[in-house]
Each structure stands twice: as C-alpha cells, then as structure tokens.
Design an enzyme around this catalytic site. Structure first.
Site, PDB file in Angstrom:
ATOM      1  N   GLY A   1      -5.518   2.853  -7.277  1.00  0.00           N
ATOM      2  CA  GLY A   1      -6.391   3.729  -6.455  1.00  0.00           C
ATOM      3  C   GLY A   1      -6.871   3.351  -5.005  1.00  0.00           C
ATOM      4  O   GLY A   1      -6.811   2.170  -4.722  1.00  0.00           O
ATOM      5  N   ASP A   2      -6.990   4.425  -4.119  1.00  0.00           N
ATOM      6  CA  ASP A   2      -8.003   4.236  -2.983  1.00  0.00           C
ATOM      7  C   ASP A   2      -8.478   5.662  -2.774  1.00  0.00           C
ATOM      8  O   ASP A   2      -8.356   6.302  -3.699  1.00  0.00           O
ATOM      9  CB  ASP A   2      -6.741   3.749  -1.885  1.00  0.00           C
ATOM     10  CG  ASP A   2      -7.433   3.393  -0.321  1.00  0.00           C
ATOM     11  OD1 ASP A   2      -7.711   2.253  -0.345  1.00  0.00           O
ATOM     12  OD2 ASP A   2      -7.668   4.028   0.326  1.00  0.00           O
TER      13      ASP A   2
ATOM     14  N   LYS B   1       0.918  -1.175  -0.107  1.00  0.00           N
ATOM     15  CA  LYS B   1      -0.015   0.104   0.004  1.00  0.00           C
ATOM     16  C   LYS B   1       0.816   1.337   0.085  1.00  0.00           C
ATOM     17  O   LYS B   1       2.159   1.164   0.430  1.00  0.00           O
ATOM     18  CB  LYS B   1      -0.796  -0.065   1.167  1.00  0.00           C
ATOM     19  CG  LYS B   1      -2.190   0.797   1.104  1.00  0.00           C
ATOM     20  CD  LYS B   1      -3.207  -0.171   0.670  1.00  0.00           C
ATOM     21  CE  LYS B   1      -4.482   0.874   0.143  1.00  0.00           C
ATOM     22  NZ  LYS B   1      -5.552  -0.014  -0.263  1.00  0.00           N
TER      23      LYS B   1
ATOM     24  N   SER C   1      -8.619  -5.916 -10.010  1.00  0.00           N
ATOM     25  CA  SER C   1      -7.326  -5.059 -10.332  1.00  0.00           C
ATOM     26  C   SER C   1      -6.220  -6.367 -11.016  1.00  0.00           C
ATOM     27  O   SER C   1      -5.635  -6.232 -11.960  1.00  0.00           O
ATOM     28  CB  SER C   1      -6.718  -4.552  -9.180  1.00  0.00           C
ATOM     29  OG  SER C   1      -6.994  -3.297  -9.026  1.00  0.00           O
TER      30      SER C   1
HETATM   31  O1  2IT Z   1      -8.211  -1.411  -0.556  1.00  0.00           O
HETATM   32  C1  2IT Z   1      -8.231  -1.997  -1.585  1.00  0.00           C
HETATM   33  O2  2IT Z   1      -8.366  -3.140  -1.903  1.00  0.00           O
HETATM   34  C2  2IT Z   1      -7.827  -1.000  -2.948  1.00  0.00           C
HETATM   35  N1  2IT Z   1      -7.752   0.127  -2.624  1.00  0.00           N
HETATM   36  C3  2IT Z   1      -7.836  -1.349  -4.185  1.00  0.00           C
HETATM   37  C4  2IT Z   1      -6.219  -2.206  -4.392  1.00  0.00           C
HETATM   38  C5  2IT Z   1      -6.012  -2.514  -5.845  1.00  0.00           C
HETATM   39  O3  2IT Z   1      -4.939  -2.754  -6.185  1.00  0.00           O
HETATM   40  O4  2IT Z   1      -6.639  -2.596  -6.582  1.00  0.00           O
END
Ligand code: 2IT
Length: 447
Positions: free
Chosen positions: A165-166, A126, A379
């Site tokens: 994204g987040d 992350k 993803s």
């Molecule tokens: O919390 C999560 O799983 C995301 N923000 C998506 C992470 C991703 O790599 O699609």
C-alpha cells in the site's frame, strides 16, 4: 565530478520532461553521491548512474470499471520497476487523483535507496493509479481493484515484484487486490504485503512505518545528547503513518501538539493522546479526507483552516502527509521558531531548497528514505513469513523493526562521517543506500 553529476542531471531532465518530482529526487540523490563517484571511477566507466536513473521497466495500462450508477469510468494504472540489483522490485501502490509518471517515478527511485538501507534483499519499484478513492463506495473500490489487478498480475510475483500500500491503498484495497490475483493465477503466495492478519499479513505491519519513524527520531536526538521524553512534536497528516507515529511518540513520553489534513491543521496543546489516537482512525475511515471535526469533538483544540502546522513552535517536526509539504517559506517559519529537528515521515516532504535552508540553519534532518523505511522493512519480513509458510509474533516483529531502524541511523551517520561530511543524515542515507546497490550492479555486469 560536480560537472559529471550535472551532466547526469541534464540527461534525466531531457529524458523526463514535465516530471519535477522525479527530477527533484534525482538531483538530491546524485548531488549526495558525488564523493562516492570520485572514489569509484569504475562506476563512471560502467555507466552505472545513467542506468540507475532509467527504470528497468515501466508499465502503463487502462483500468476500466463501472461505477454505482452504471457509468463506465476509465483510469490509468502504472507500475515502474526501477531497480532489481539487490532483490525483487518492492514498493507500494498509490491511488490518488494527482498520480502521473513523475510521482510514481520519484517514489520508485527513492524506494531503491530506502530498501537498500533496510539491509534486506529488496529492489525498488512503485505503482498506482490516478483514481480518487475518496467518496467511492466499497463496491466501487472493489471493482476498481479487481480491474487494476486484471492487468497488473502479469507483471508481478513473489520473486519478481511485490507491491504493497501507499496513499489511498490500505488493508481493504490490498485484500481486494490479493483476492483477484489469487483468482486469476490460482496461486496462494506472498505477492502483496500489508495483507490482513487472517490471510498472511504480518502482525505490526500497520503501525511499522510510524513506529520506525519514531525510533529513528529517538536515535537522532540521542546522537545529539537529547531524549524524546518531554519534547513537543508537530506532526502533519492523520493517515496510517501519522497514526503510528503519534502512538509511538505518546508511548515514549513525547507530546504531539498537531495533526493535519488537506483542509488545514489541528493545534491541540493538551496533546493528541488517549482516545484521540483512535479518533484519528475514525477520521480516516469517514472517507472525507478532512481533520476539522477533531476540534468540535475535543474542546481546547483549535482548527486552522487552509494552514500547515509548520507555523507552530515545537521541539521536533514530523511531516507525515505527502511530498513537498515543507517549502522554503515553511522552513523559514520553522527556523524562526527555533526548530532543531526535522524527521521526515512522508516520502520527500521537504523541497530541496527548504532542506538547504534548514541545514544552513543547523537543523538536524532525518531524511524520509531512512526514517520511514520501517514500513517496507516489515513488508520484507512479511514476504519471509509467507515464503516460510509460518506466522511471526508481534514481539518478533517489533524487535526486528527496532534493530533495523537503529542500524539505518548508524549506517547513515557512518557513511556521512566516512566522506568527511560530519553528521549529515541526508547525504549519509543516500550514500549508504547507494553503495550496496552500486556494488551489486557492478557484480552483475551491464544489464
Ligand atoms: O513508501 C513506502 O515505503 C511504502 N509505501 C511501503 C512500501 C512497501 O512495499 O511496504
């Protein structure tokens, strides 16, 4: 064994002072996997848990950029590459003013087990920055993303680490980040997911997290002999996850009676459906991060300033805003209102004491690392699409997403049953996610 788990938690506390969010998830996960450690003394002997709670790598970097007034701004960027036992690091980037290592590490740690639960080959990571996108111009967002990627590109790659994204990072930011990565490396590859459809993005990725959450909730209810149709649902948030969740709930015949923002919540007894779904997108793109204007636009709905929707009576609660939005006092209000089901959309939306209280009072909980895994699962499908130089249809994606969510529910329920815990999805998801990562770590030696 309880003693041993406590020792691991103490190690984490000592090594990560002042990071309560990270310690919260470590405590939740380690407490759940206690019976697995009892059954596998070799995990204890190989220091597996000590290694698991220490990120493989953490990067912190300066992000300088120039604002529209010509003033130099400096933010701090991060990427925590937590665990690569089952695949390249995978997880989102969060841009928000409260970002610091404790937030990124909690998200990265959760991501290890979430990604494992999808059944797909992705490790956990992350990243993000303490940058507030609200109120910034498009040009400022672009300059920030370019500066952020000018450091991050050294650490990522389609076989190494694949961000997405987040909160605060959507399709626009991913576009700017991708453009800068390509410019710096001269490589066109699947290094980021959540891309636009015109340049390698996956059909259905935008709504995948929300749709997956609703599929998971449907499986929970089915297990308990009930169905979504006709149920009232209190949702929080109004961003991407809430939007996909509301859409799928409406499609399956449930009635959404709340959404929320940092300013308060909307109660809409007529249901958040039809044109109101599209209006959620308008609210979000306003860049103001408030939901109050909804009540002016749609007569019959009410805005409750400074309050959270957990005081409303509903059949099912789906928090989709952010971490720790359901605290013990909220859990008490929910139980007093007869709450039976909580399905977590946001990452770690419920504090550990609130989870305990809800469990004690018979509430069935779908934990976020299981329920919201549809986003990262899609993803990974996007990574496959890019690596195969092909394009998948929306139907192909939706079908896979639904199967993945049904399986995550099934495997979490089975893992809980296997260890004599009944239907405890919180423990089951932690155990099922952990088992695969542990097996891979054992096979790969002390690394
Ligand atoms: O919390 C999560 O799983 C995301 N923000 C998506 C992470 C991703 O790599 O699609």
């Amino acid at each position: 064994m309880a003693n041993l788990v406590q020792q691991y938690i103490e190690i984490a506390k000592k090594r990560n002072p002042g990071e309560p969010e990270f310690l919260q998830t470590v405590e939740e996960v380690l407490t759940s996997i206690e019976p697995v450690l009892e059954a596998h003394p070799e995990y204890v002997e190989s220091g597996l848990v000590e290694r698991l709670i220490e990120p493989e790598r953490g990067i912190s970097f300066r992000v300088p950029w120039v604002d529209d007034n010509g003033k130099v701004q400096v933010n701090r960027g991060y990427r925590y590459e937590f665990n690569s036992a089952i695949g390249p690091y995978k997880g989102g980037l969060r841009f928000a003013p409260n970002v610091y290592p404790g937030i990124i590490k909690f998200l990265g740690f959760e991501q290890i087990f979430k990604n494992s639960l999808t059944g797909l080959p992705i490790g956990g990571g992350k990243g993000g920055a303490d940058f507030d996108p609200n109120g910034k111009s498009d040009a400022e967002i672009m300059r920030f993303c370019q500066s952020f990627m000018t450091e991050l590109y050294r650490h990522i790659g389609p076989h190494t680490d694949v961000p997405a994204g987040d909160l605060g990072v959507g399709a626009r930011e991913i576009g700017y980040l991708f453009g800068q990565y390509k410019r710096l490396t001269n490589r066109y590859e699947g290094v980021l997911t959540g891309k636009g459809l015109a340049y390698g993005g996956l059909a259905g990725r935008t709504e995948a997290t929300g749709y997956g959450i609703v599929f998971f909730a449907r499986e929970m209810l089915k297990h308990c002999g009930e169905e979504l149709k006709g149920k009232t649902v209190a949702v929080s948030g109004f961003g991407n996850v809430a939007w996909g969740t509301v859409q799928k709930l409406n499609q399956l015949g449930a009635k959404v009676i709340t959404i929320s923002g940092p300013d308060g919540y909307i109660y809409d007894p007529n249901g958040v459906s039809g044109e109101k779904e599209a209006y959620m997108l308008e609210l979000r793109s306003s860049g103001k991060n408030i939901c109050a204007p909804y009540a002016d636009k749609f007569p019959g709905s009410e805005f409750h300033a400074g309050k959270k929707p957990w005081e409303v009576k509903a059949d099912l609660y789906i928090p989709c805003a952010t971490q720790n939005e359901i605290r013990i006092e909220d859990a008490k209000a929910m139980v007093a209102n007869g709450c039976k089901y909580l399905c977590e959309g946001a990452n770690m939306p419920t504090t550990n004491d609130a989870i305990e209280y809800l469990k004690e009072n018979g509430v069935v909980i779908g934990p976020s690392k299981a329920a919201n895994a549809g986003g990262v699962a899609c993803s990974c499908i996007e990574m496959g699409q890019n690596a195969g130089h092909t394009v998948f249809s929306p139907e192909q994606v939706y079908e896979q997403l639904e199967t993945i969510m049904v399986n995550i529910h099934k495997h979490s329920a089975e893992a809980s049953e296997k260890y004599g815990l009944g239907y405890d999805l919180v423990a089951g998801a932690n155990i099922a996610g952990f088992e695969k990562v542990a097996e891979a770590m054992m096979a790969q030696g002390i690394v």
